[in-house]
Design a protein around this motif. Structure first.
Motif, PDB file in Angstrom:
ATOM      1  N   ARG A  96      33.700  26.985  28.862  1.00  0.00           N
ATOM      2  CA  ARG A  96      35.152  26.985  29.004  1.00  0.00           C
ATOM      3  C   ARG A  96      35.823  26.212  27.875  1.00  0.00           C
ATOM      4  O   ARG A  96      36.945  26.552  27.467  1.00  0.00           O
ATOM      5  CB  ARG A  96      35.538  26.392  30.365  1.00  0.00           C
ATOM      6  CG  ARG A  96      35.133  27.295  31.524  1.00  0.00           C
ATOM      7  CD  ARG A  96      35.574  26.746  32.869  1.00  0.00           C
ATOM      8  NE  ARG A  96      35.212  27.663  33.948  1.00  0.00           N
ATOM      9  CZ  ARG A  96      35.505  27.461  35.228  1.00  0.00           C
ATOM     10  NH1 ARG A  96      36.165  26.354  35.595  1.00  0.00           N
ATOM     11  NH2 ARG A  96      35.140  28.353  36.137  1.00  0.00           N
ATOM     12  N   ARG A 118      37.731  37.867  25.399  1.00  0.00           N
ATOM     13  CA  ARG A 118      37.028  38.505  26.523  1.00  0.00           C
ATOM     14  C   ARG A 118      35.537  38.193  26.495  1.00  0.00           C
ATOM     15  O   ARG A 118      34.914  37.964  27.542  1.00  0.00           O
ATOM     16  CB  ARG A 118      37.256  40.013  26.495  1.00  0.00           C
ATOM     17  CG  ARG A 118      38.673  40.451  26.842  1.00  0.00           C
ATOM     18  CD  ARG A 118      38.743  41.954  26.974  1.00  0.00           C
ATOM     19  NE  ARG A 118      40.097  42.450  27.172  1.00  0.00           N
ATOM     20  CZ  ARG A 118      40.750  42.448  28.325  1.00  0.00           C
ATOM     21  NH1 ARG A 118      40.149  41.962  29.410  1.00  0.00           N
ATOM     22  NH2 ARG A 118      41.972  42.934  28.420  1.00  0.00           N
ATOM     23  N   ALA A 121      34.973  34.687  27.609  1.00  0.00           N
ATOM     24  CA  ALA A 121      35.288  34.502  29.027  1.00  0.00           C
ATOM     25  C   ALA A 121      34.185  34.994  29.958  1.00  0.00           C
ATOM     26  O   ALA A 121      34.142  34.601  31.128  1.00  0.00           O
ATOM     27  CB  ALA A 121      36.594  35.219  29.360  1.00  0.00           C
ATOM     28  N   THR A 122      33.277  35.833  29.458  1.00  0.00           N
ATOM     29  CA  THR A 122      32.224  36.387  30.320  1.00  0.00           C
ATOM     30  C   THR A 122      31.292  35.313  30.858  1.00  0.00           C
ATOM     31  O   THR A 122      30.642  35.522  31.881  1.00  0.00           O
ATOM     32  CB  THR A 122      31.396  37.430  29.541  1.00  0.00           C
ATOM     33  OG1 THR A 122      30.851  36.830  28.355  1.00  0.00           O
ATOM     34  CG2 THR A 122      32.254  38.623  29.154  1.00  0.00           C
ATOM     35  N   TYR A 126      35.384  32.619  35.579  1.00  0.00           N
ATOM     36  CA  TYR A 126      36.768  32.468  36.018  1.00  0.00           C
ATOM     37  C   TYR A 126      37.079  33.309  37.256  1.00  0.00           C
ATOM     38  O   TYR A 126      38.043  33.025  37.970  1.00  0.00           O
ATOM     39  CB  TYR A 126      37.728  32.849  34.893  1.00  0.00           C
ATOM     40  CG  TYR A 126      37.863  31.781  33.831  1.00  0.00           C
ATOM     41  CD1 TYR A 126      38.091  30.458  34.172  1.00  0.00           C
ATOM     42  CD2 TYR A 126      37.774  32.104  32.482  1.00  0.00           C
ATOM     43  CE1 TYR A 126      38.226  29.474  33.206  1.00  0.00           C
ATOM     44  CE2 TYR A 126      37.906  31.132  31.501  1.00  0.00           C
ATOM     45  CZ  TYR A 126      38.127  29.818  31.871  1.00  0.00           C
ATOM     46  OH  TYR A 126      38.251  28.854  30.907  1.00  0.00           O
ATOM     47  N   LEU A 130      40.589  35.410  35.832  1.00  0.00           N
ATOM     48  CA  LEU A 130      40.265  35.835  34.477  1.00  0.00           C
ATOM     49  C   LEU A 130      41.495  36.327  33.711  1.00  0.00           C
ATOM     50  O   LEU A 130      41.739  35.891  32.580  1.00  0.00           O
ATOM     51  CB  LEU A 130      39.199  36.932  34.509  1.00  0.00           C
ATOM     52  CG  LEU A 130      38.812  37.515  33.134  1.00  0.00           C
ATOM     53  CD1 LEU A 130      38.270  36.426  32.222  1.00  0.00           C
ATOM     54  CD2 LEU A 130      37.791  38.633  33.295  1.00  0.00           C
ATOM     55  N   ASP A 131      42.290  37.219  34.309  1.00  0.00           N
ATOM     56  CA  ASP A 131      43.455  37.764  33.608  1.00  0.00           C
ATOM     57  C   ASP A 131      44.469  36.673  33.265  1.00  0.00           C
ATOM     58  O   ASP A 131      45.058  36.672  32.169  1.00  0.00           O
ATOM     59  CB  ASP A 131      44.134  38.845  34.458  1.00  0.00           C
ATOM     60  CG  ASP A 131      43.389  40.171  34.376  1.00  0.00           C
ATOM     61  OD1 ASP A 131      42.343  40.215  33.696  1.00  0.00           O
ATOM     62  OD2 ASP A 131      43.843  41.148  34.998  1.00  0.00           O
TER      63      ASP A 131
END
Length: 285
Positions: A96, A118, A121-122, A126, A130-131
């Motif tokens: 993070r 993206r 973030a995988t 989250y 996530l969005d």
């Protein structure tokens, strides 16, 4: 058969970023199963095909995995064990941190930046947030205060809306450059100047106060080139900027010359006064 036109699956790339390479290989394998209709066949064919396609180096890793004979008959178990080897459990706090440190590069378009976000973030877990996290990072990390200000003016900003605004702003900048290159270049110059002034690091024009001529000029265009300094006799130097301090012999010569001139002037003045006095005229008569 239609699937005979599908090219063979590339082997697992064991060089470079093995985490990304494994994720790509695994996703490609899942698509390959469906495209070739292998998913409709027996699992033993799945295993044989997987072991054949993965390549020699990856197969050596597979052989050393702590799997039982029964587990080696399961393609899903093989993929899970290989995944644990190539993509071990990560530190979510660090992942993070990497995500929240990501910023758009100066010449990076918005879609490439979004794709990097993206991908980072995988591994951040989250979930349903996530969005929102992608939206926030897009607003904070995007290049250009004008775009950021436009994003912040939106009271109900969604991820898709933020992407659309960034894309439209990016396209507008490209269109401006094509329609009026001079105006676009001027705007770019003003933006850089404002950024420089804000950071407190004012740029200094090149070759200001040249030590050879005392003027401002471009590199290799010094007007003192080819001249001789009257003070120190050095080449390529103007006397008005010469920092050379005269030595003792020059000082003494200057003093002697000055004293001789003063003595000569005094003697001349005295001679004139003597010739004009009455007493001298009486004696002469």
């Amino acid at each position: 058969m239609a699937h005979s036109l599908i090219p063979p699956l590339a082997k697992m790339d064991m060089k470079g970023d093995q985490v990304s390479n494994w994720q790509f290989f695994k996703a490609s394998w899942q698509n390959y199963l469906v495209a070739t209709e292998l998913d409709k066949k027996d699992t033993s064919i799945h295993v044989a095909t997987l072991l054949t396609i993965m390549g020699k180096e990856c197969y050596e890793v597979y052989e050393n995995l702590p799997l039982t004979e029964e587990q080696r008959k399961s393609p899903q178990q093989i993929l899970t064990s290989l995944g644990a080897h190539f993509d071990p459990k990560r530190n979510v706090v660090y992942e993070r941190f990497m995500f929240n440190s990501c910023k758009q590069e100066p010449k990076e378009n918005i879609d490439t930046f979004l794709n990097r976000l993206r991908k980072l973030a995988t591994t951040c877990n989250y979930g349903a947030l996530l969005d929102e996290m992608l939206r926030d990072r897009l607003v904070i990390g995007v290049v250009g205060n004008s775009i950021r200000a436009r994003l912040l003016r939106e009271s109900s900003l969604t991820l898709q809306k933020a992407i659309d605004i960034c894309r439209s702003s990016e396209q507008a900048a490209i269109h401006l450059q094509q329609m009026d290159p001079v105006e676009a270049e001027t705007a770019h110059f003003v933006k850089n100047k404002q950024r420089t002034q804000k950071s407190g690091k004012a740029s200094k024009p090149p070759n200001m106060n040249c030590k050879y001529c005392g003027k401002s000029h471009s590199k290799g265009k010094c007007p003192a080139y080819g001249t001789t300094c009257s003070k120190c006799q050095k080449r390529n130097l103007y006397a008005q900027v010469c920092q050379t301090v005269p030595n003792d012999s020059h000082r003494n010569l200057h003093r002697s010359s000055t004293k001789w001139m003063e003595t000569k002037a005094a003697a001349t003045k005295a001679s004139i006064q003597c010739s004009q006095s009455p007493s001298s005229n009486t004696l002469l008569s």
